[in-house]
Design a protein around this motif. Structure first.
Motif, PDB file in Angstrom:
ATOM      1  N   THR A  68       0.849  -1.183   0.000  1.00  0.00           N
ATOM      2  CA  THR A  68       0.000   0.000   0.000  1.00  0.00           C
ATOM      3  C   THR A  68       0.894   1.245   0.000  1.00  0.00           C
ATOM      4  O   THR A  68       2.110   1.169   0.195  1.00  0.00           O
ATOM      5  CB  THR A  68      -0.896   0.030   1.238  1.00  0.00           C
ATOM      6  N   GLU A  69       0.267   2.402  -0.160  1.00  0.00           N
ATOM      7  CA  GLU A  69       1.043   3.641  -0.161  1.00  0.00           C
ATOM      8  C   GLU A  69       1.780   3.832   1.162  1.00  0.00           C
ATOM      9  O   GLU A  69       2.944   4.247   1.182  1.00  0.00           O
ATOM     10  CB  GLU A  69       0.112   4.828  -0.433  1.00  0.00           C
ATOM     11  N   GLU A  70       1.118   3.511   2.278  1.00  0.00           N
ATOM     12  CA  GLU A  70       1.762   3.643   3.584  1.00  0.00           C
ATOM     13  C   GLU A  70       2.918   2.653   3.731  1.00  0.00           C
ATOM     14  O   GLU A  70       3.954   2.969   4.306  1.00  0.00           O
ATOM     15  CB  GLU A  70       0.740   3.431   4.699  1.00  0.00           C
ATOM     16  N   GLN A  71       2.734   1.443   3.213  1.00  0.00           N
ATOM     17  CA  GLN A  71       3.772   0.426   3.360  1.00  0.00           C
ATOM     18  C   GLN A  71       4.979   0.673   2.467  1.00  0.00           C
ATOM     19  O   GLN A  71       6.074   0.158   2.748  1.00  0.00           O
ATOM     20  CB  GLN A  71       3.181  -0.953   3.046  1.00  0.00           C
ATOM     21  N   GLU A  72       4.828   1.458   1.414  1.00  0.00           N
ATOM     22  CA  GLU A  72       5.934   1.693   0.499  1.00  0.00           C
ATOM     23  C   GLU A  72       7.128   2.345   1.195  1.00  0.00           C
ATOM     24  O   GLU A  72       8.272   2.227   0.750  1.00  0.00           O
ATOM     25  CB  GLU A  72       5.474   2.556  -0.686  1.00  0.00           C
TER      26      GLU A  72
END
Length: 577
Positions: A68-72
């Protein structure tokens, strides 16, 4: 594409053992394992086999393409680790377990049912000649995974599945609801088991030692955590949440946990396993700001990268850091200037500087990080409640006893108005009748898990410790795995060397002894009844479980007679602890 380890990482290191190319570090055999915030995958070595994904007990590993964007953000964090750590890649040679003589049979009592206890049991049960009986005073297992991990960290709680698999072994028996020292004594266990292994943790909180610390409204974060997690010893506690500001003294993950729970929208917590009484109180909470107080600087902060980073993702909560308080000690500043700063510290500094540059938004709640401040007194109006925490500003000293980052007081005093003050400065162990105890360190003295009669003393045959009561209250699930395995291997080595005392009694009467002294013994079937009752109650409300928080209700569920109640109505949370 590489695989990536993200925030929920528990350092269990199961992924390390299944990786065919040794691309996950630090490993349990490397010096940095015990102090590592998390584990990291080398993007240049990973072959995308996916073995680590299947092995991870907390679902923290993902292929790069599905992040996800946060996990990137963890792509860079994983890569950064390898910029300043030289590691050896290639196939690992698994160590061969020491084998018991084929006719040797040993029954081991383990006191405690948390991570260290289960990892020790798992290692012991690799040997067909060993059986394990596990004791805990609560009717429920899993220790701080159940009563300490924050309810909004559901992934971390998945490690319970690993423990449940251990308990499913035919050579494993639960004696839950049995308190050693009350329902059965250490001497009775020592008479009945070839080895007794204590892994009962370090449940007492450390104090600040300042004036006013015992005032109502100045509390231990350990109590607050146990309260919102539904620990039966704390289910009737009440905390004053009527003020608009709370101050938390501490800079570890527990401090972040309590701040997050105080500020998170209760509607978000309504999908977790938070205790109902805590959810009711938090719905009525007036707290709008939590200040986290650190005696030293950001470079010395004990919270992990993942937890620090995630605090900035709370909806409608501003993270506030004064850029002028991001002061570095000389050692850290010089290492940063040279480009030799450890990647973990460097990442924390980058996160803090990002937070400091963020704008604030009218109407948002706030979490405020304050550095280089020490508490000196808790103040109250007319001796009741709490209305301020008095602090003194610190500055970095020269290197003290070879340790950089030490601080001294400047004498400048600061008053922080607050309606609630929490100390989150760590846990410590307490003594138990029948066991030696090192009160200076808060541990049972031991040599690699073998209990000694005094620090640096003689080994007591057949007596062992694991977890926080062995090494002190540091390290999480991953370190407890390594610790439990080390102690279990000491037991196995002593079995092989024929160093264990022979039991003078059989252990088949333990349940009768405990019952005669008032215990309600909860075995595997009874625990499954409790678990099923909680999960069933949660299923009707879109939650993983609704915890039973009183002994009587747990016992009733164990016997299959518990009747679920409706969700409690919202209540006034202004009553004082």
């Amino acid at each position: 594409m590489a695989h990536v380890i993200t925030q929920p990482c528990c350092n269990d290191a199961t992924c390390v053992s299944v990786c065919p190319v040794n691309c996950i570090h630090p490993t349990p055999g490397e010096p940095g394992f015990g102090s590592a915030d998390m584990l990291f995958i080398d993007p240049d070595t990973c072959i995308d086999c996916g073995s680590c994904i299947d092995a991870c007990p907390v679902s923290a590993i993902f292929p790069e393409e599905v992040l996800t964007e946060e996990q990137e953000r963890y792509l860079q964090i994983n890569a950064d680790y390898y910029d300043d750590h030289s590691v050896d890649a290639g196939l690992m040679s698994p160590s061969k377990p020491q084998l018991l003589p084929p006719d040797r049979r040993v029954r081991v009592a383990i006191v405690g049912a948390g991570p260290a206890a289960f990892y020790a049991a798992e290692e012991l049960l690799k040997h067909p000649g060993i059986a394990v009986d596990m004791f805990d005073r609560l009717p429920t297992p899993y220790g701080l995974v159940r009563a300490g991990v924050a309810p909004d960290h559901a992934s971390t709680k998945l490690v319970e599945n690993t423990f449940a698999a251990v308990a499913a072994n035919k050579a494993f028996t639960y004696y839950l609801g049995v308190e050693v020292g009350r329902h059965v004594f250490h001497s009775e266990l020592a008479d009945r088991y070839g080895a007794v292994l204590y892994a009962h943790g370090a449940a007492a909180d450390k104090t600040l030692g300042i004036d006013g610390e015992n005032l109502p409204g100045c509390i231990a974060a350990t109590d607050f955590v146990a309260w919102y997690n539904g620990h039966p010893d704390h289910s009737d506690r009440q905390f004053d949440l009527s003020g608009d500001r709370a101050v938390v003294v501490g800079n570890g993950n527990v401090a972040l946990d309590v701040a997050r729970i105080l500020l998170r929208d209760p509607a978000d917590l309504d999908t977790t396993d938070i205790a109902d009484h805590a959810l009711v109180a938090l719905r009525s909470s007036a707290i709008r700001e939590v200040v986290l107080l650190a005696r030293r600087g950001v470079a010395q902060a004990a919270y992990t990268i993942g937890e620090f980073l995630a605090i900035g993702d709370l909806p409608a909560v501003d993270v506030v850091i004064d850029q002028h308080e991001l002061v570095l000690d000389d050692d850290t500043a010089q290492a940063r200037a040279r480009g030799t700063l450890d990647s973990t510290i460097a990442t924390k500094l980058r996160i803090a500087e990002d937070f400091a540059a963020r704008p604030t938004h009218p109407g948002n709640k706030r979490i405020v990080f304050r550095y280089l401040l020490s508490p000196i007194a808790v103040r109250a109006t007319a001796g009741t409640g709490v209305d301020a925490l008095e602090c003194v500003r610190n500055e970095f000293a020269n290197v003290v006893d070879g340790q950089p980052g030490q601080v001294v007081s400047t004498g400048e005093k600061i008053s922080l108005p607050a309606g609630l003050v929490m100390r989150a400065v760590g846990y410590t162990g307490t003594g138990m009748i029948g066991l030696p105890f090192d009160s200076n360190r808060g541990v049972v003295p031991n040599d690699g898990g073998r209990v000694v009669d005094e620090p640096q003393g003689s080994i007591i045959p057949g007596l062992y410790v694991a977890g926080w009561i062995k090494r002190g209250a540091t390290g999480g699930i991953g370190m407890n795995r390594l610790c439990g395995q080390e102690t279990a291997r000491a037991v196995i080595a002593d079995v092989v060397a024929d160093k264990l005392p022979e039991p003078s009694c059989v252990c088949t009467d333990v349940a009768d002894i405990a019952t005669a002294r008032g215990a309600v013994v909860v075995g595997e079937p009874e625990w499954r009844n409790i678990d099923a009752a909680e999960r069933s109650a949660g299923a009707g409300r879109g939650r993983p479980r609704v915890k039973l928080v009183r002994f009587a209700d747990m016992v009733a569920a164990a016997r299959g007679t518990h009747v679920a109640t409706q969700e409690p109505a919202a209540a006034d949370a202004s009553s004082t602890t």
